[in-house]
Design a protein around this motif. Structure first.
Motif, PDB file in Angstrom:
ATOM      1  N   ASP A 181     110.085  61.175  78.945  1.00 37.33           N
ATOM      2  CA  ASP A 181     111.051  62.151  78.460  1.00 37.33           C
ATOM      3  C   ASP A 181     112.303  62.110  79.321  1.00 37.33           C
ATOM      4  O   ASP A 181     112.232  62.009  80.540  1.00 37.33           O
ATOM      5  CB  ASP A 181     110.468  63.566  78.519  1.00 37.33           C
ATOM      6  N   GLN A 182     113.455  62.264  78.654  1.00 36.94           N
ATOM      7  CA  GLN A 182     114.721  62.154  79.378  1.00 36.94           C
ATOM      8  C   GLN A 182     114.855  63.183  80.481  1.00 36.94           C
ATOM      9  O   GLN A 182     115.379  62.889  81.552  1.00 36.94           O
ATOM     10  CB  GLN A 182     115.884  62.291  78.399  1.00 36.94           C
ATOM     11  N   GLN A 183     114.361  64.403  80.231  1.00 38.38           N
ATOM     12  CA  GLN A 183     114.541  65.439  81.236  1.00 38.38           C
ATOM     13  C   GLN A 183     113.626  65.238  82.449  1.00 38.38           C
ATOM     14  O   GLN A 183     113.837  65.861  83.480  1.00 38.38           O
ATOM     15  CB  GLN A 183     114.277  66.813  80.619  1.00 38.38           C
ATOM     16  N   TYR A 184     112.626  64.386  82.319  1.00 40.19           N
ATOM     17  CA  TYR A 184     111.686  64.168  83.421  1.00 40.19           C
ATOM     18  C   TYR A 184     111.751  62.749  83.963  1.00 40.19           C
ATOM     19  O   TYR A 184     110.821  62.310  84.651  1.00 40.19           O
ATOM     20  CB  TYR A 184     110.247  64.463  82.956  1.00 40.19           C
ATOM     21  N   THR A 185     112.789  62.030  83.642  1.00 43.52           N
ATOM     22  CA  THR A 185     112.878  60.637  84.060  1.00 43.52           C
ATOM     23  C   THR A 185     114.165  60.431  84.830  1.00 43.52           C
ATOM     24  O   THR A 185     115.212  60.937  84.421  1.00 43.52           O
ATOM     25  CB  THR A 185     112.875  59.719  82.820  1.00 43.52           C
ATOM     26  N   PRO A 186     114.097  59.684  85.950  1.00 38.83           N
ATOM     27  CA  PRO A 186     115.344  59.395  86.667  1.00 38.83           C
ATOM     28  C   PRO A 186     116.381  58.829  85.705  1.00 38.83           C
ATOM     29  O   PRO A 186     116.077  57.970  84.881  1.00 38.83           O
ATOM     30  CB  PRO A 186     114.924  58.356  87.709  1.00 38.83           C
ATOM     31  N   THR A 187     117.578  59.322  85.824  1.00 37.38           N
ATOM     32  CA  THR A 187     118.609  59.020  84.831  1.00 37.38           C
ATOM     33  C   THR A 187     118.931  57.538  84.742  1.00 37.38           C
ATOM     34  O   THR A 187     119.177  57.023  83.649  1.00 37.38           O
ATOM     35  CB  THR A 187     119.858  59.844  85.160  1.00 37.38           C
ATOM     36  N   CYS A 188     118.922  56.839  85.864  1.00 38.52           N
ATOM     37  CA  CYS A 188     119.223  55.407  85.816  1.00 38.52           C
ATOM     38  C   CYS A 188     118.226  54.679  84.931  1.00 38.52           C
ATOM     39  O   CYS A 188     118.569  53.702  84.262  1.00 38.52           O
ATOM     40  CB  CYS A 188     119.213  54.816  87.215  1.00 38.52           C
ATOM     41  N   ASP A 189     116.995  55.162  84.905  1.00 38.76           N
ATOM     42  CA  ASP A 189     115.956  54.469  84.141  1.00 38.76           C
ATOM     43  C   ASP A 189     116.060  54.733  82.650  1.00 38.76           C
ATOM     44  O   ASP A 189     115.469  54.005  81.853  1.00 38.76           O
ATOM     45  CB  ASP A 189     114.567  54.881  84.642  1.00 38.76           C
ATOM     46  N   LEU A 190     116.784  55.779  82.246  1.00 40.63           N
ATOM     47  CA  LEU A 190     116.759  56.086  80.821  1.00 40.63           C
ATOM     48  C   LEU A 190     118.007  55.665  80.069  1.00 40.63           C
ATOM     49  O   LEU A 190     118.026  55.689  78.854  1.00 40.63           O
ATOM     50  CB  LEU A 190     116.471  57.583  80.625  1.00 40.63           C
ATOM     51  N   VAL A 191     119.054  55.239  80.762  1.00 41.12           N
ATOM     52  CA  VAL A 191     120.263  54.865  80.028  1.00 41.12           C
ATOM     53  C   VAL A 191     120.364  53.356  79.760  1.00 41.12           C
ATOM     54  O   VAL A 191     121.227  52.941  78.998  1.00 41.12           O
ATOM     55  CB  VAL A 191     121.552  55.302  80.774  1.00 41.12           C
ATOM     56  N   CYS A 192     119.504  52.568  80.367  1.00 39.71           N
ATOM     57  CA  CYS A 192     119.661  51.104  80.297  1.00 39.71           C
ATOM     58  C   CYS A 192     119.618  50.597  78.861  1.00 39.71           C
ATOM     59  O   CYS A 192     118.649  50.860  78.146  1.00 39.71           O
ATOM     60  CB  CYS A 192     118.555  50.441  81.117  1.00 39.71           C
ATOM     61  N   PRO A 193     120.632  49.856  78.420  1.00 34.19           N
ATOM     62  CA  PRO A 193     120.666  49.371  77.038  1.00 34.19           C
ATOM     63  C   PRO A 193     119.547  48.377  76.735  1.00 34.19           C
ATOM     64  O   PRO A 193     119.190  48.213  75.570  1.00 34.19           O
ATOM     65  CB  PRO A 193     122.020  48.674  76.924  1.00 34.19           C
ATOM     66  N   VAL A 194     119.034  47.703  77.751  1.00 37.37           N
ATOM     67  CA  VAL A 194     117.991  46.705  77.495  1.00 37.37           C
ATOM     68  C   VAL A 194     116.665  47.097  78.134  1.00 37.37           C
ATOM     69  O   VAL A 194     115.759  46.280  78.239  1.00 37.37           O
ATOM     70  CB  VAL A 194     118.405  45.306  78.010  1.00 37.37           C
ATOM     71  N   GLN A 195     116.555  48.333  78.508  1.00 32.92           N
ATOM     72  CA  GLN A 195     115.348  48.854  79.149  1.00 32.92           C
ATOM     73  C   GLN A 195     114.800  47.871  80.181  1.00 32.92           C
ATOM     74  O   GLN A 195     113.676  47.383  80.085  1.00 32.92           O
ATOM     75  CB  GLN A 195     114.311  49.248  78.094  1.00 32.92           C
ATOM     76  N   ALA A 196     115.639  47.630  81.171  1.00 31.46           N
ATOM     77  CA  ALA A 196     115.252  46.750  82.257  1.00 31.46           C
ATOM     78  C   ALA A 196     114.510  47.509  83.353  1.00 31.46           C
ATOM     79  O   ALA A 196     114.117  46.910  84.348  1.00 31.46           O
ATOM     80  CB  ALA A 196     116.501  46.092  82.852  1.00 31.46           C
ATOM     81  N   ARG A 197     114.356  48.804  83.193  1.00 33.44           N
ATOM     82  CA  ARG A 197     113.790  49.614  84.274  1.00 33.44           C
ATOM     83  C   ARG A 197     112.606  50.427  83.760  1.00 33.44           C
ATOM     84  O   ARG A 197     112.646  50.975  82.661  1.00 33.44           O
ATOM     85  CB  ARG A 197     114.847  50.580  84.807  1.00 33.44           C
ATOM     86  N   VAL A 198     111.573  50.485  84.577  1.00 27.95           N
ATOM     87  CA  VAL A 198     110.396  51.285  84.242  1.00 27.95           C
ATOM     88  C   VAL A 198     110.101  52.184  85.446  1.00 27.95           C
ATOM     89  O   VAL A 198     110.180  51.732  86.588  1.00 27.95           O
ATOM     90  CB  VAL A 198     109.162  50.393  83.962  1.00 27.95           C
TER      91      VAL A 198
END
Lengths: 230, 868, 108
Positions: free
Chosen positions: A170-187
């Motif tokens: 969920d966006q409100q519970y996830t570090p912001t850098c991890d949720l904006v990535c256009p290619v979801q390079a971060r988990v």
């Protein structure tokens, strides 16, 4: 218990810096003290060239050198909580800069001036929000050191809301850098849970830690693309 | 510290769940301590938080976003998580920091009037703030006079404005006013690509069906650093690579981010891509690795072409003839006819060849070796690319999706500015389309999806070649016969000398809406010169450079403050309809572009006409704008939403959008399968005979009107029916002999276009020092020869002028090329100081528009480079 | 002056972030890099310990040509007169377990 960790897949990262900008707005960026930064470099010689895009925020090490130095000087402003998040208490920080000196990754940012975004133009955007309305990690203080907090202000809300299973989702519970990535390079998630997305990603991709020779046991793992440094 | 457990439990609501999950009270205590700020402020007020789903409007991607507003302050912008199945999974740094453009203290807040009548680079406009009343009455007075005398004297121009209140309202206004002069920016963007599309398939817009592709051959599209549909392309490329074996090869002079992440980077000399593509075509045709069935079934590659280059027509003078191998006769392609693709045939004593044969003959000498000499790409590489492309296309294969058997051609040649931002842009992208046609990839699964083929059959006919031109931008005139998408840079040149172009009136007033046109064009100072000839009004958010040449400047709202019926980008898999809705107004702006137009229309007495023309422009059918009443921006958006979606407006406000996943029929069977397939149907133009007919008209028009400023031999080359090697030699390459380097321009992710994001403090400071300015990218060997190191100030000198830049030396560019991005080095004192960092390259680029489409040539200029 | 044998991470020529040098237009330095904390300044405790007490030369730590790419603050302006950034690997010699004061764990 849970231990938070992150994987950044440099095979996927395309170098857009959305995560860098998003971190800045999320965390009340003050000029000169960047919590997330892009490191990019070429690999190879013309015409066989590639580029590595590699963002670095805090590694939230198991044996943080910053904490060791801070404890040694007696300030004890740096703590690592039960979820593995390494935090700086600005009220205890004496601004000696030793944490910045010892961190292998150059993470701690010493803030001597709390410069405004637009000098001479007053406060804009998040600058207008007073400290009392901010999470303690956002109450920036002159002559202290600041750094990435794994967006602890969001993670602890998940704890308080009983929604730890939504961290990394969920966006409100996830570090912001991890949720904006256009290619979801971060988990991001709980590395103590072998079935979590982050645990699986580390296992399947062979993600590694950077600069292991420092023995700090960082909790941010990187899938290394061809030619990437570690 | 004693933890008063019960009071915490009471205050935190769901804490029993927390305790049960075994979380320490220390953590809870910390959470409670951080909860703003019941104790600190002495009130029990939790902050007022709301989430607003809306659309970003910074670039032409239009990502779905979700903004969080805390006590009226826009705190964060994230991607709208619900839109991921339909469009973007993430957003870019500009979008994530988009609120800074809204809070920008340098932005325009009040209407301004110029009091220094002189306009020039060193002139201070001496702005005076005026009331909206004075602004409206001044502008109305000018407009009323023009409307009475000759409404054509008003030239309306927009850029990003097309994507804010949207072009339909601009069209509504200009139509009601009576001027044909509404000019969008496409010739600074992708006009040549659009026009090549128009000429080939009667409509424009392409996107690879990338989720099914195996090979993406990318000639200079750079979606990792650019815009249109990028956030879908980014995601789909990575997913395709990781899960579907997608390979990408990027052919372009610079190591763009797309090239950096590709399987292979092929550094091609700028402007020479056409010969690479033609050499590839030759390899494929010689080897027989082409989709003959596709060419016969869907294209006019079988049309018989005479020695004069014209297509042989039937008695009706319209229907093209093919050579029927079944009956050995020239016939229309109907019924049982079996058209030939190769050979020479005699019809009534004259020799004719099928268009494919003509094309194959024309590229006999465009061998891989020749292409190597011209383009710098090794012959062996060209051969390998051709073989790989043909192989990955899987010619003849089919695939079944949802029970439908479909053509499967998962190799696609894609491009954006790389092929088309050139003097021969139309021909270069036509070459790209040709290679796609040769393997049958158009509208195949995994191939190149075409947007709405044959929507405008008129594009298959000769242009009207209008003379005298009716429009101040010369659209569709004899000067730019197929400029179907307006010509952004000509109004200023025409304003300087309307008679030279035969324009029957003199432009008197220009209104600019969200465009910084001269900065974004080429040979920019010439554009500014044109601005001195007219009374100029600019509607914008920031004091861009074009404002400095304006008489009246009107502040607009940003997308976080306004109601818009949003433009959206479709993908091969989905489409969606969206709005933008306001969430803040920190500078208490009263007006936005829509309300400005509306007020002007009222004062001019054309309000109802404006809204009626808007009905037509929007294509509203059931819910329409009614006469006799006013509309606020919100009311206007509600009307359009109701008509387009038939859903309640609360859906728009709650969700921001509604999306549709396309079914197989929509994805694969509504395009060329429906319009061009088989006997008796129109055909895609493999051979663009309408170009030859158009050249004849151009020639006749020039002769009839004794036009002196049109270079006929050049038009003959540009209006060729098929691409040829001559299209790899634009004017600067032929003429600028003492200028050894090629300049290529490109986008970067850290700013958008020219002025709108230039003052954004996050983009300028938080992304790293290398994002705060731009560089002249120089190859390391070249730099060594010239004694240049990274960080040195260098001079770029073209035939137009000189500009300085900061060198960035590396491996990611050809030795004979320098690369400079857009977006930087602007000079308006009304922007933040940091906006002015870097090099503004447009001012030294040569202006040689593609005479077919009007497209500005951004990638053809040559230069000298030396240490400054 | 004592010089150290250094553990320097191998570094190929890399393009780190470049300092912002404006072209023609003057750049207003609205965001001066924050000044160093006083303890880290040349006369502060850190340098007193290493330079005065332990007799390190400047260039034993501030090495020319070192470009530790994986370092967040590589783009910081150099201290006046120094030829390069400090590669933190230098610190490992004396500060890795079991050496005291210990800041780094054993290499993994």
């Amino acid at each position: 218990m849970a231990k938070f960790a992150r994987v950044i897949d440099t095979n996927r990262c395309m170098g857009c810096r959305a995560c860098v900008a998003a971190c800045a707005t999320e965390n009340y960026y003050t000029p000169g003290a960047q919590w997330n930064a892009m490191v990019e470099y070429e690999v190879g010689t013309y015409p066989t060239v590639k580029k590595v895009f590699n963002t670095i925020g805090c590694m939230h090490c198991e044996q943080p050198a910053c904490k060791a130095a801070c404890d040694k000087v007696g300030a004890k402003a740096i703590s690592k909580n039960e979820f593995g998040v390494v935090l700086i208490d600005y009220e205890k920080c004496i601004g000696c800069g030793y944490c910045a000196a010892v961190c292998p990754y150059g993470v701690p940012q010493y803030n001597s001036a709390l410069n405004p975004l637009y000098p001479g133009k007053g406060k804009v955007a998040y600058e207008t929000i007073p400290n009392a309305m901010r999470d303690p990690t956002h109450r920036k203080k002159v002559n202290t050191v600041e750094k990435c907090t794994f967006c602890w202000h969001k993670l602890k809300q998940a704890v308080a809301d009983g929604k730890m299973d939504r961290i990394g989702k969920d966006q409100q519970y996830t570090p912001t850098c991890d949720l904006v990535c256009p290619v979801q390079a971060r988990v991001f998630g709980d590395v103590d849970d072998p079935n979590s997305a982050v645990s699986k990603k580390i296992k399947e991709s062979g993600a590694v830690q950077l600069k292991k020779n420092f023995g700090t046991a960082p909790q941010v793992y990187y899938v290394l693309t061809e030619g990437a440094k570690s | 510290m004693e933890l008063r457990r019960r009071s915490f439990l009471k205050g935190m609501g769901a804490l029993s769940g927390v305790a049960a999950s075994g979380v320490s009270f220390e953590a809870v205590a910390q959470a409670a301590k951080a909860a703003p700020a019941a104790k600190a402020t002495g009130t029990s007020q939790a902050p007022e938080t709301k989430t607003v789903k809306t659309g970003c409007a910074i670039c032409p991607n239009f990502c779905g976003i979700s903004a969080t507003v805390v006590n009226g302050v826009v705190r964060t912008i994230y991607p709208n998580p619900d839109i991921a199945p339909y469009y973007n999974h993430g957003i870019c740094p500009k979008g994530a920091s988009g609120m800074l453009n809204t809070y920008d203290p340098y932005r325009l807040k009040k209407p301004l009037k110029r009091t220094n009548p002189k306009k020039g680079p060193d002139e201070d406009p001496k702005w005076v703030e005026i009331s909206w009343e004075e602004a409206f009455s001044t502008v109305t007075a000018k407009l009323a006079k023009i409307m009475a005398e000759d409404p054509r004297k008003l030239v309306w121009q927009h850029g990003q404005g097309k994507y804010l209140i949207q072009e339909q309202f601009c069209k509504g206004f200009t139509s009601a006013f009576g001027t044909p002069n509404m000019v969008h920016r496409t010739t600074l963007c992708e006009a040549a690509r659009h026009v090549a599309d128009d000429l080939v398939f009667g409509s424009n817009g392409i996107i690879p069906d990338l989720s099914n592709s195996k090979l993406l051959l990318n000639f200079g599209a750079n979606y990792y650093e650019g815009e249109q549909t990028s956030r879908w392309l980014d995601w789909t490329t990575m997913e395709g690579r990781d899960k579907n074996g997608l390979k990408t090869i990027v052919v372009e002079p610079r190591l763009s981010h797309c090239a950096a992440k590709a399987d292979e980077w092929v550094p091609v000399r700028p402007g020479k891509d056409a010969v690479v593509i033609l050499a590839m075509a030759k390899v494929m045709i010689d080897a027989g690795t082409i989709d003959e069935e596709f060419l016969i079934t869907y294209t006019n590659a079988t049309s018989l072409v005479g020695a004069d280059g014209k297509v042989l027509k039937d008695k009706d003078g319209k229907t093209p003839l093919v050579w029927d191998t079944a009956t050995s006769a020239a016939k229309p392609y109907v019924g049982e006819v079996k058209p030939a693709l190769k050979g020479t045939y005699t019809v009534e004593g004259k020799p004719y060849k099928p268009a494919l044969q003509v094309f194959a003959d024309s590229i006999q000498d465009v061998t891989p070796q020749y292409a190597e000499e011209v383009s710098g790409v090794l012959a062996a590489t060209i051969v390998r690319l051709a073989q790989t492309f043909a192989k990955e296309a899987r010619i003849g294969e089919s695939i079944t999706i949802d029970g439908q058997k479909l053509r499967y051609r998962p190799a696609v040649l894609y491009s954006f500015r790389g092929l088309e931002a050139k003097e021969f842009g139309v021909q270069n992208w036509a070459a790209g389309l040709t290679l796609n046609m040769l393997v049958g990839s158009p509208d195949a699964v995994g191939g190149l999806k075409l947007n709405n083929p044959y929507a405008t059959p008129a594009y298959f006919d000769a242009s009207k070649c209008e003379y005298p031109p009716q429009r101040a931008d010369l659209r569709n005139s004899v000067y730019f016969p197929f400029s179907n998408h307006d010509i952004a840079q000509t109004p200023q040149l025409v304003a300087l000398d309307p008679k030279a172009y035969g324009l029957p009136y003199v432009p008197e007033m220009q209104i600019f809406y969200a465009t910084n046109r001269p900065v974004a064009a080429a040979d920019s100072w010439k554009q500014f010169e044109g601005l001195t000839k007219t009374f100029n009004v600019t509607i914008d958010v920031v004091m861009s450079e074009i404002c400095l040449w304006s008489d009246i400047v009107l502040p607009d709202k940003t997308y976080l403050e306004a109601w818009h019926f949003a433009p959206t980008r479709g993908t091969p898999l989905a489409s969606h309809t969206a709005i933008r809705q306001p969430m803040t107004n920190p500078y208490n702006l009263d007006q936005d572009a829509f309300s400005i137009l509306f007020e002007l229309s009222k004062r001019l007495g054309i309000r109802d006409k404006f809204m009626d023309e808007s009905n037509k422009a929007w294509g509203l059918k059931e819910v329409t704008f009614k006469p006799g009443r006013d509309y606020t921006p919100r009311e206007a958006v509600e009307v359009i939403w109701a008509d387009k979606t038939k859903k309640d407006f609360s859906v728009a406000m709650d969700q921001g959008f509604v999306g549709t996943l396309l079914n197989v029929k929509q994805r694969y069977l509504s395009g060329i399968e429906d319009k061009f397939k088989g006997p008796g149907k129109p055909k895609m133009k493999f051979y663009r005979d309408q170009m030859i007919d158009t050249y004849e008209k151009v020639e006749a028009t020039v002769k009839k009107n004794d036009i002196k400023n049109l270079d006929l031999p050049h038009y003959k080359v540009a209006l060729a029916p098929i691409p040829g090697k001559e299209h790899a030699f634009p004017t600067p390459h032929r003429e600028a002999k003492d200028y050894p380097f090629y300049i290529v321009t490109h986008k970067r992710m850290y700013r958008n276009q020219s002025a709108f994001t230039a003052s954004n403090a996050i983009l300028n400071q938080a992304l790293g020092p290398d994002a705060a300015t731009n560089y002249v990218t120089v190859n390391s060997k070249t730099a060594k020869d010239l004694g240049i190191k990274s960080g040195d100030t260098v001079m770029i000198e073209t035939r137009v002028g000189k500009v300085k830049g900061t060198a960035s030396v590396g491996e990611g560019v050809r030795p004979d090329v320098i690369a400079v991005s857009f977006h930087y080095g602007t000079f308006s004192p009304g922007l933040a100081p940091a906006a002015r960092n870097g090099t503004w390259i447009n001012q030294v680029l040569e202006m040689h528009p593609d005479v077919v489409s009007g497209m500005v040539s951004f990638n053809d200029t040559k230069c000298k480079l030396y240490k400054a | 002056m004592r010089t150290l044998t250094l553990l320097v991470a191998a570094s190929a020529l890399a393009m780190g972030a470049l300092s912002a040098m404006a072209a023609d237009a003057p750049v207003a330095k609205s965001t001066a890099a924050t000044t160093a904390p006083k303890y880290m300044a040349q006369g502060g405790r850190f340098h007193t310990q290493h330079v005065k007490k332990l007799k390190f030369s400047c260039d034993s730590c501030h090495q020319a040509g070192v470009q530790d790419v994986l370092f967040l603050r590589a783009a910081e302006p150099l201290p006046a007169g120094m030829p390069g950034q400090v590669d933190r690997a230098i610190c490992l010699t004396c500060h890795q377990a079991p050496q005291k004061p210990t800041f780094y764990g054993p290499a993994k």
